[in-house]
Scaffold this motif. Sequence first.
Motif, PDB file in Angstrom:
ATOM      1  N   LEU A 128       0.863  -1.185   0.000  1.00 30.12           N
ATOM      2  CA  LEU A 128       0.000   0.000   0.000  1.00 30.12           C
ATOM      3  C   LEU A 128       0.895   1.228   0.000  1.00 30.12           C
ATOM      4  CD1 LEU A 128      -3.253   0.722   1.830  1.00 30.12           C
ATOM      5  CD2 LEU A 128      -1.313   2.205   2.364  1.00 30.12           C
ATOM      6  N   ALA A 129       0.466   2.287  -0.683  1.00 30.94           N
ATOM      7  CA  ALA A 129       1.286   3.502  -0.741  1.00 30.94           C
ATOM      8  C   ALA A 129       0.408   4.739  -0.808  1.00 30.94           C
ATOM      9  CB  ALA A 129       2.214   3.468  -1.963  1.00 30.94           C
ATOM     10  N   ILE A 130       0.955   5.839  -0.298  1.00 29.66           N
ATOM     11  CA  ILE A 130       0.332   7.153  -0.423  1.00 29.66           C
ATOM     12  C   ILE A 130       1.401   8.144  -0.868  1.00 29.66           C
ATOM     13  CG2 ILE A 130      -1.515   6.825   1.268  1.00 29.66           C
ATOM     14  CD1 ILE A 130       0.308   8.231   3.351  1.00 29.66           C
ATOM     15  N   ASN A 131       0.952   9.266  -1.422  1.00 28.92           N
ATOM     16  CA  ASN A 131       1.883  10.335  -1.741  1.00 28.92           C
ATOM     17  C   ASN A 131       2.490  10.892  -0.456  1.00 28.92           C
ATOM     18  OD1 ASN A 131      -1.011  11.433  -1.504  1.00 28.92           O
ATOM     19  ND2 ASN A 131       0.228  13.266  -1.194  1.00 28.92           N
ATOM     20  N   GLY A 132       3.692  11.451  -0.561  1.00 30.69           N
ATOM     21  CA  GLY A 132       4.387  11.970   0.613  1.00 30.69           C
ATOM     22  C   GLY A 132       4.210  13.465   0.802  1.00 30.69           C
ATOM     23  N   ASP A 133       5.326  14.170   1.010  1.00 36.00           N
ATOM     24  CA  ASP A 133       5.238  15.607   1.294  1.00 36.00           C
ATOM     25  C   ASP A 133       5.604  16.487   0.103  1.00 36.00           C
ATOM     26  OD1 ASP A 133       7.996  15.414   1.152  1.00 36.00           O
ATOM     27  OD2 ASP A 133       8.383  16.131   3.183  1.00 36.00           O
ATOM     28  N   PHE A 134       5.896  15.871  -1.067  1.00 35.84           N
ATOM     29  CA  PHE A 134       6.284  16.608  -2.279  1.00 35.84           C
ATOM     30  C   PHE A 134       7.416  17.588  -1.944  1.00 35.84           C
ATOM     31  CE2 PHE A 134       4.003  17.540  -6.523  1.00 35.84           C
ATOM     32  CZ  PHE A 134       5.209  17.637  -7.185  1.00 35.84           C
ATOM     33  N   TYR A 135       8.471  17.056  -1.299  1.00 36.44           N
ATOM     34  CA  TYR A 135       9.604  17.887  -0.881  1.00 36.44           C
ATOM     35  C   TYR A 135      10.237  18.624  -2.062  1.00 36.44           C
ATOM     36  CZ  TYR A 135      12.881  14.841  -3.179  1.00 36.44           C
ATOM     37  OH  TYR A 135      13.555  14.169  -4.163  1.00 36.44           O
ATOM     38  N   ASP A 268       1.031  16.268   1.780  1.00 33.72           N
ATOM     39  CA  ASP A 268       0.596  16.989   0.591  1.00 33.72           C
ATOM     40  C   ASP A 268      -0.772  16.466   0.165  1.00 33.72           C
ATOM     41  OD1 ASP A 268       0.623  18.654  -1.629  1.00 33.72           O
ATOM     42  OD2 ASP A 268       1.748  17.221  -2.853  1.00 33.72           O
ATOM     43  N   GLY A 269      -1.678  17.373  -0.177  1.00 33.61           N
ATOM     44  CA  GLY A 269      -3.027  16.976  -0.543  1.00 33.61           C
ATOM     45  C   GLY A 269      -3.432  17.540  -1.884  1.00 33.61           C
ATOM     46  N   GLY A 270      -4.696  17.890  -2.003  1.00 29.91           N
ATOM     47  CA  GLY A 270      -5.188  18.439  -3.268  1.00 29.91           C
ATOM     48  C   GLY A 270      -5.020  17.436  -4.393  1.00 29.91           C
ATOM     49  N   GLY A 271      -4.485  17.906  -5.505  1.00 30.30           N
ATOM     50  CA  GLY A 271      -4.294  17.043  -6.666  1.00 30.30           C
ATOM     51  C   GLY A 271      -3.282  15.941  -6.462  1.00 30.30           C
ATOM     52  N   SER A 272      -2.482  16.030  -5.388  1.00 28.29           N
ATOM     53  CA  SER A 272      -1.478  14.994  -5.131  1.00 28.29           C
ATOM     54  C   SER A 272      -2.051  13.776  -4.414  1.00 28.29           C
ATOM     55  CB  SER A 272      -0.335  15.565  -4.282  1.00 28.29           C
ATOM     56  OG  SER A 272       0.332  16.622  -4.938  1.00 28.29           O
TER      57      SER A 272
END
Length: 305
Positions: A128-135, A268-272
Amino acid sequence: MKKLFRKKYSWLLLTMMSLIGADSFVLLKAFYLPEVGTTVTQTQKTESSQVTQNISKTTEPTITDTSYSDENVQLNIKKDYADDTNVYIVDIKVSDPKFLKSALANNTYGRNITEKTSTMAENNQAILAINGDFYGFRSTGYVIRNGVLYRDVANSSDQQDLVIDNDGNFSIINESDTTAQSLLDNGAWQVLSFGPSLIENNQLSVSEDKEVGQSMASNPRTAIGQIDTNHYVIIVSEGRTDDSKGLSLYQLAEQFKSLGAKTAYNLDGGGSSTLYFNGKVINQTVGGAKGGNERSVSDILYIGS
């Protein structure tokens, strides 16, 4: 006189063109041009994977559309509808905290280096994976991933980071209070720099009017929390669609509070916002070029075997 007039405005035109060119380059550099910093070495990848590969695995996993279970990882996904929004809640228990890992796009640290969450997940055999913090969208903010320090440049005095230590415990720090090197020396395994914190010491730590930058109050969201030792919860909410309004940070925090999270942190949220499980993205994403496609991001958090 006419020559003087032409000369004067020629210089003005050249100056304006130079400024426009400089501004365009700054924008390109900030948002589009890749800047390669450090490639994740094969040794680092091997060391990270061996931590969990050396843990006993004697049975084949049991996998359904909403769950995964073996002797080391148990996770269940529940889809709920709250605050006019589709919300995915993932309850995760692991035998060792190192099953909670991170990965960088193209196995490379740097600015504007991106891949889809699903691509990174597949490349790392994530359960399972999710997007991170878009560093990679920023040039500041601490970055420690799988025990490797990549960036030790503080963002701002009130920047809150999530620290996941070698024991798998979550804590929230302010970058103004410490350095990334100090965090690493004290056992940080992952440090993510987005925020804000949602839950600290079992209490809501975000107000009803708190928001990320200029973001709208209701958004797709990705966040992670800790309930107990080796027990975590992930929430990914949809938004900006006909079916889902999206959550405010306060509403998101209330969700974690109701689940018993001791610490929770907004990523990070929204479109990410992306939730990947069992080989596919299961939430409605809105970050691609055509609105409904998956956005490419800098990094992921994932559960790996």
